[in-house]
Every structure is written in structure tokens, then in C-alpha cells.
Design an enzyme around this catalytic site. Structure first.
Site, PDB file in Angstrom:
ATOM      1  N   ASN A   1      10.087 -10.620   4.965  1.00  0.00           N
ATOM      2  CA  ASN A   1       9.408  -9.362   5.286  1.00  0.00           C
ATOM      3  C   ASN A   1       7.932  -9.670   5.501  1.00  0.00           C
ATOM      4  OD1 ASN A   1       8.325  -6.808   5.418  1.00  0.00           O
ATOM      5  ND2 ASN A   1       8.636  -6.345   3.232  1.00  0.00           N
ATOM      6  N   TRP A   2       7.533  -9.644   6.762  1.00  0.00           N
ATOM      7  CA  TRP A   2       6.137 -10.000   7.080  1.00  0.00           C
ATOM      8  C   TRP A   2       5.161  -8.875   6.758  1.00  0.00           C
ATOM      9  CZ3 TRP A   2       6.289 -12.671  12.587  1.00  0.00           C
ATOM     10  CH2 TRP A   2       7.088 -13.824  12.511  1.00  0.00           C
ATOM     11  N   LYS A   3       5.649  -7.686   6.484  1.00  0.00           N
ATOM     12  CA  LYS A   3       4.789  -6.517   6.218  1.00  0.00           C
ATOM     13  C   LYS A   3       3.786  -6.343   7.366  1.00  0.00           C
ATOM     14  CE  LYS A   3       5.471  -7.537   1.371  1.00  0.00           C
ATOM     15  NZ  LYS A   3       5.165  -7.194   0.023  1.00  0.00           N
TER      16      LYS A   3
ATOM     17  N   SER B   1       8.185 -12.006  -5.365  1.00  0.00           N
ATOM     18  CA  SER B   1       7.500 -13.279  -5.617  1.00  0.00           C
ATOM     19  C   SER B   1       8.453 -14.476  -5.648  1.00  0.00           C
ATOM     20  CB  SER B   1       6.670 -13.194  -6.904  1.00  0.00           C
ATOM     21  OG  SER B   1       5.668 -12.200  -6.763  1.00  0.00           O
TER      22      SER B   1
ATOM     23  N   GLU C   1      14.525  -5.196  -5.836  1.00  0.00           N
ATOM     24  CA  GLU C   1      13.145  -5.690  -5.869  1.00  0.00           C
ATOM     25  C   GLU C   1      12.368  -4.944  -6.956  1.00  0.00           C
ATOM     26  OE1 GLU C   1      11.872  -7.465  -1.865  1.00  0.00           O
ATOM     27  OE2 GLU C   1      11.724  -5.314  -1.673  1.00  0.00           O
TER      28      GLU C   1
ATOM     29  N   GLY D   1       8.551 -11.830   0.724  1.00  0.00           N
ATOM     30  CA  GLY D   1       7.335 -11.300   1.338  1.00  0.00           C
ATOM     31  C   GLY D   1       6.354 -12.428   1.632  1.00  0.00           C
ATOM     32  N   GLY D   2       5.383 -12.608   0.745  1.00  0.00           N
ATOM     33  CA  GLY D   2       4.284 -13.561   0.970  1.00  0.00           C
ATOM     34  C   GLY D   2       4.740 -14.932   1.448  1.00  0.00           C
TER      35      GLY D   2
ATOM     36  N   GLY E   1       4.664  -9.096  -4.713  1.00  0.00           N
ATOM     37  CA  GLY E   1       3.296  -9.459  -4.350  1.00  0.00           C
ATOM     38  C   GLY E   1       2.397  -9.706  -5.538  1.00  0.00           C
TER      39      GLY E   1
ATOM     40  N   HIS F   1      11.930   0.120   1.157  1.00  0.00           N
ATOM     41  CA  HIS F   1      11.028  -0.834   0.522  1.00  0.00           C
ATOM     42  C   HIS F   1      10.070  -0.081  -0.408  1.00  0.00           C
ATOM     43  CE1 HIS F   1       7.982  -3.870  -0.118  1.00  0.00           C
ATOM     44  NE2 HIS F   1       8.896  -4.759   0.234  1.00  0.00           N
TER      45      HIS F   1
ATOM     46  N   GLU G   1       7.045  -0.333  -0.952  1.00  0.00           N
ATOM     47  CA  GLU G   1       5.758   0.074  -0.360  1.00  0.00           C
ATOM     48  C   GLU G   1       5.943   1.338   0.480  1.00  0.00           C
ATOM     49  OE1 GLU G   1       4.896  -3.741   1.366  1.00  0.00           O
ATOM     50  OE2 GLU G   1       4.738  -4.565  -0.656  1.00  0.00           O
TER      51      GLU G   1
HETATM   52  C1  PEP Z   1       8.753  -7.907  -0.414  1.00  0.00           C
HETATM   53  O1  PEP Z   1       7.826  -7.449   0.216  1.00  0.00           O
HETATM   54  O2  PEP Z   1       9.881  -7.450  -0.225  1.00  0.00           O
HETATM   55  C2  PEP Z   1       8.508  -8.970  -1.376  1.00  0.00           C
HETATM   56  C3  PEP Z   1       9.480  -9.372  -2.136  1.00  0.00           C
HETATM   57  O3  PEP Z   1       7.232  -9.497  -1.414  1.00  0.00           O
HETATM   58  P1  PEP Z   1       6.747 -10.811  -2.231  1.00  0.00           P
HETATM   59  O4  PEP Z   1       7.768 -11.891  -1.984  1.00  0.00           O
HETATM   60  O5  PEP Z   1       5.419 -11.146  -1.662  1.00  0.00           O
HETATM   61  O6  PEP Z   1       6.692 -10.428  -3.667  1.00  0.00           O
END
Ligand code: PEP
Length: 249
Positions: free
Chosen positions: A9-11, A212, A166, A233-234, A172, A94, A96
Site C-alpha cells: 500500500n503506497w498510500k 510495520s 491491521e 505500507g512503508g 506506520g 483501511h 486511515e
Molecule cells: C498499511 O498502511 O496498511 C500498513 C500496514 O502500513 P505500515 O506497513 O507502514 O505499518
């Protein structure tokens, strides 16, 4: 049917050139053939991501969609628009989107219906906040999110659904659920599915962990019996890290 899946997930990250570069870098990595790999770039990059990945096994996913088919919804994108550019999977729910864009369980149920009605597959995200885990209500919160968002569906509709647990406190933040915490919740998710539907459905749904995930912790998380992969994500913004996570299976 349950699959091993790693989705990035590049957000709201990367401009057009950076997006194209990351996809080229990903294509040059060797990615385990038994893992379904996909990336979710921002809307504006989806079309070029679809054409760039057409000669690879990397899938392209949208990060969101609107529940209506079309109309006066400035700034929004519909399922048919996604399909028209070759995107057949969408992330919904998600944390966010839930937190910053006030997406409620009821709205998400509408989005789920709209996506499925249009033949899209979806990755449905959910998870508890830190205060909910601390007050030991995390199992109830997750059960509620699943019930309100998805339990109106028929068993047949679950063929097109992947779940992504999640925990919000792990997204994040650099803080990951321990493999035991992830396994405990994923087992809970399957037990709730078995109670609502049946054991066959509960065992057949792919349940990803997100929060993470990094090359250093992916292998232990993915080795848990009920963890079928990750939503990343990251670490998905770096091709080598993302590939290492894919290859952690
Ligand atoms: C996400 O945005 O779904 C996510 C899991 O982010 P991160 O891996 O950065 O925690």
C-alpha cells in the site's frame, strides 16, 4: 481458496516518475512464484502501473473507491472506472480511511456491495486501536467490524474477499504485533467466520497481517498458521525490502 499474498500500500506517496521507477525496480527483483504480489499506487498512477506490470506477475490494486456507480461526487472514483483501466481489486476499510475520512462500518458495507456487484475483488482492512487493545476489547472490536462490514454477504461472495487484520497501533509506528498476537487474532477471525458461515469458508479465506511488517519480522509473522501474508505500507516503497518480504515465505 486460501493463497499466500503480499500487497504493498503506497498510500499518498511517489510522483509519476518515482512510481514508474519503483515498479521497474520491483520487476527486476526475483519474487517467489508461489506468492501473489500486488501494489496499490495512488489513483493517478494506476493506469501506467497496469501497463508497466502487464508483462509481469505483479498485480495492481486501488486504495479506495466510491460506493456510487457515477454522478456528482467531485474528486471520487468508481468501481467501473477502475475496471475500465484494468484494475480488478480494491482496498476497503483501511484505518486511515476510517480515521481521517470518517468511513463508517455502514459506509464500508455499501462500498463492499458496490465493489462486489461490479465484479471487483477486495481486500477488506480492519483492526483495533491501542486503547481498545489495552482495555482488552480488541476481539470484540474486530468481530464488530467484520459483522457490520461483511456479514451480510453470502458465502459465495466470500470467494472475492481477502481480509487484512491491521492493528491501528502497529500501522506506520514501527511497532509490530508479535507473531503470537497476530496468530491469536487471525485464529479468532477464522473462528468468527466459522460461527457465522462454516469451517470450510473460514479455512478458505486468506487473512493478511498489516502493521510495520519489515524484512526482519516478515518470516516469523508469515510462519504463523493462520497468517497468509501481509499488507505492507512503508516497506513497500523500497523494492529490495518489499521483495525480501515477499520472499520471506
Ligand atoms: C498499511 O498502511 O496498511 C500498513 C500496514 O502500513 P505500515 O506497513 O507502514 O505499518
Amino acid at each position: 481458496m486460501r493463497k499466500k499474498i503480499v500487497a504493498g500500500n503506497w498510500k499518498m506517496n511517489l510522483d509519476a516518475a518515482e512510481s514508474q521507477k519503483l515498479i521497474e525496480e520491483l520487476k527486476s527483483q526475483s519474487l517467489a512464484a508461489n506468492v501473489t504480489v500486488a501494489v496499490a499506487p495512488p489513483f493517478v498512477h494506476l493506469s501506467s502501473a497496469v501497463s508497466q506490470t502487464s508483462d509481469s506477475s505483479i498485480g495492481v490494486i486501488a486504495q479506495n473507491m466510491h460506493q456510487a456507480k457515477s454522478g456528482a461526487f467531485t474528486g471520487e472514483v468508481s468501481s467501473s472506472m477502475l475496471k475500465s483501466i484494468g484494475v480488478h481489486t480494491v482496498l476497503l476499510g483501511h484505518s486511515e480511511r476510517r480515521a481521517y475520512f470518517h468511513e463508517t462500518d455502514a459506509l464500508l458495507a455499501e462500498k463492499v456491495d458496490a465493489a462486489l456487484a461490479d465484479g471487483l475483488q477486495l481486500i477488506f482492512c480492519f483492526g483495533e486501536e491501542l486503547a481498545e487493545r489495552k482495555s482488552n476489547t480488541h476481539f470484540d472490536v474486530v468481530t464488530h467490524q467484520l459483522t457490520e462490514g461483511l456479514f451480510h454477504l453470502t458465502a459465495a461472495q466470500w470467494e472475492n474477499i481477502v481480509l487484512a487484520y491491521e492493528p491501528v497501533w502497529a500501522i506506520g509506528t514501527g511497532e509490530t504485533a508479535s507473531p503470537a498476537q497476530a496468530q491469536e487474532m487471525h485464529a479468532h477471525i477464522r473462528s468468527v467466520l466459522a460461527a457465522k458461515y462454516d469451517a470450510h469458508l473460514a479455512q478458505g479465506v486468506s487473512v493478511l497481517y498489516g502493521g510495520s511488517v519489515k524484512p526482519a519480522n516478515a518470516q516469523e509473522l508469515f510462519s504463523q498458521a493462520d497468517v497468509d501474508g501481509g499488507l505492507i505500507g512503508g516497506a513497500s516503497l523500497n523494492a529490495a525490502d518489499f521483495a525480501a518480504i515477499v520472499n520471506a515465505f
